[in-house]
Enzyme design. Structure first.
Site, PDB file in Angstrom:
ATOM      1  N   GLU A  83       0.856  -1.186   0.000  1.00 55.19           N
ATOM      2  CA  GLU A  83       0.000   0.000   0.000  1.00 55.19           C
ATOM      3  C   GLU A  83       0.891   1.235   0.000  1.00 55.19           C
ATOM      4  O   GLU A  83       1.655   1.473   0.936  1.00 55.19           O
ATOM      5  CB  GLU A  83      -0.909  -0.004   1.238  1.00 55.19           C
ATOM      6  CG  GLU A  83      -1.995   1.043   1.202  1.00 55.19           C
ATOM      7  CD  GLU A  83      -3.081   0.758   0.181  1.00 55.19           C
ATOM      8  OE1 GLU A  83      -3.870   1.680  -0.093  1.00 55.19           O
ATOM      9  OE2 GLU A  83      -3.150  -0.378  -0.366  1.00 55.19           O
TER      10      GLU A  83
ATOM     11  N   ASP B 150      -7.337   2.851   2.690  1.00 58.23           N
ATOM     12  CA  ASP B 150      -6.966   1.576   3.312  1.00 58.23           C
ATOM     13  C   ASP B 150      -8.158   0.626   3.370  1.00 58.23           C
ATOM     14  O   ASP B 150      -8.026  -0.573   3.142  1.00 58.23           O
ATOM     15  CB  ASP B 150      -6.424   1.824   4.722  1.00 58.23           C
ATOM     16  CG  ASP B 150      -5.208   2.731   4.708  1.00 58.23           C
ATOM     17  OD1 ASP B 150      -4.260   2.433   3.973  1.00 58.23           O
ATOM     18  OD2 ASP B 150      -5.223   3.753   5.414  1.00 58.23           O
TER      19      ASP B 150
END
EC number: 2.7.1.147
Length: 450
Positions: free
Chosen positions: A250, A434
């Site tokens: 990420e 997220d």
């Protein structure tokens, strides 16, 4: 939008993403970074600090309160998310103290890895091991399904300040076109990747089904020598992960092009299986590594779908898995405010239509803090028609409301596009990316490597 059953679950008796190595419930694992987010109104905090809006200006690193004010109004005026490192420890701690005690300030689990871990931990079938710097406040906030090794515990929390603003909010001559947030911190533990060794030592015992890596952007506060050293150690650590365990990276807001180029070029991209990123990170990545549309200084409003598609195609063609390249990268999940795209190398992933739809759905529900999409609180802002490419003769797509997920293909790479029902008055913007990445991973099905 409707979605089929999640893949990463026990509802059909076994993990669909990766088969568990034991008879226990499915296990996912996530790692650096972790912190406590202090969330509050950006305008009100800066006013309380005695600051006033003068001129907006981006700063790669914040050195003073004035730098903070200039960077905040710069991004508020664009309605864009950003994250910066604050170099002055004492000044940052003074600001953090004011923010923590501020009326209306809220404390949440923070850090990309911890936030994704929290999202997964909400499913009782999944167990999460968090290897990041965990202080007492963060430990208190974590879900019971999130396990923290003793080596990750520290006496003091790392605080990230999340300055939020609403769509239409004004400060001086600046007005936000969209609700968003500006993040800053003086976080050295995550930046130094201090939990790297803990992560490696925990692999054999925990036997993960999924690894989520984050926090590389926090290295911007470190010296070039330490950045280079740690990136090499990250690649070595990924190599120690058992074959067949997918690794998702990420990304987050960055300003150091040399560091971003190193992440791309020094084998980090080929070492991971999947990427998650937003429009700013995507364009900055292309600028740093001389990709498509790198001459574009910034997006003009909603990112052009064809340009985004070109960059995603380039990432997977230049750095993804192919017959002539030893790379594990086969998936990129791109998300922006009004639409998402999942791009995958053919033959390695399935259920991606459901995955991208699930990511879009959680964007609308989490922002509005509702269990399901409330049609009265959301709006459709995605382009109704678009070109799938500007680098070649792409096709023109016209959205069909009955089947909102659109699929197209280009040289062995598949693209899945879906609009997002955008919350009109979001309750909270931080952590949406997220949550989107976690939901997309939860619904995705990875095929064994061949």
């Amino acid at each position: 939008m409707t979605c089929c059953e999640p893949c990463f679950s026990q509802r059909q008796g076994a993990a669909c993403m990766v088969i568990s190595r034991s008879s226990k419930s499915d296990i996912c694992r996530r790692r650096v970074n972790a912190c406590v987010d202090v969330v509050l109104s950006g305008v009100k905090l800066l006013q309380a600090l005695g600051l006033s809006p003068r001129s907006g200006r981006d700063h790669a690193v914040l050195h003073s309160r004035r730098d903070l004010e200039e960077a905040f109004v710069h991004f508020l005026g664009q309605g864009a998310a950003a994250e910066r490192f604050f170099s002055d420890k004492e000044t940052f701690h003074d600001i953090a103290h004011v923010a923590s005690e501020f009326s209306g300030a809220q404390h949440y689990v923070g850090g990309n890895a911890a936030l994704i871990g929290q999202k997964f931990a909400a499913n009782s079938d999944l167990k999460v091991l968090l290897c990041g710097p965990v202080g007492p406040k963060l430990h208190e906030l974590l879900d019971d399904n999130v396990f923290v090794p003793p080596e990750s515990l520290q006496e003091v929390d790392e605080f990230h300040l999340i300055l939020e603003y609403q769509a239409g909010e004004e400060w001086g001559q600046f007005k936000a076109p969209h609700a968003n947030r500006f993040i800053f911190s003086h976080d050295l533990s995550n930046g130094a990747m201090n939990m790297l060794e803990v992560f490696v030592s925990s692999l054999e015992e925990f036997q993960p089904d999924l690894v989520v890596l984050s926090g590389l952007h926090m290295m911007e506060g470190q010296s070039k020598e330490l950045q280079k050293k740690r990136l090499l150690e990250v690649v070595t650590s990924i190599a120690d992960i058992p074959t067949g365990v997918p690794v998702h990276l990420e990304l987050a807001s960055m300003t150091n092009r040399e560091l971003m180029s190193s992440i791309v070029q020094q084998q980090v991209f080929p070492a991971v299986t999947s990427l998650g990123l937003n429009e700013q990170e995507l364009l900055f990545l292309s600028q740093s590594a001389s990709g498509p549309h790198a001459s574009l200084s910034s997006w003009n409003g909603v990112p052009d779908v064809g340009m985004v598609s070109d960059i995603l195609f380039w990432i997977l063609k230049e750095h993804g898995r192919s017959k002539g390249r030893a790379s594990d990268l086969t998936r990129v999940h791109f998300h922006t405010l009004v639409y998402h795209i999942l791009a995958t190398v053919d033959g390695h992933w399935a259920n991606q239509l459901a995955a991208v739809a699930a990511g879009a759905r959680v964007a609308g529900t989490q922002a509005c803090a509702t269990e399901t999409i409330d049609a009265s609180r959301v709006s459709l802002r995605a382009p109704r028609e678009f070109m799938t490419s500007h680098s070649e003769a792409g096709s023109r797509i016209v959205l069909n409301p009955i089947e909102p997920v659109v699929e197209w293909h280009r040289e062995g790479i598949s693209f899945y596009f879906t609009p997002v029902l955008v919350c009109k008055d979001p309750v909270r913007t931080v952590g949406l990316g997220d949550a989107i990445s976690a939901e997309g991973l939860f619904y995705s099905e990875v095929h064994p490597q061949s």
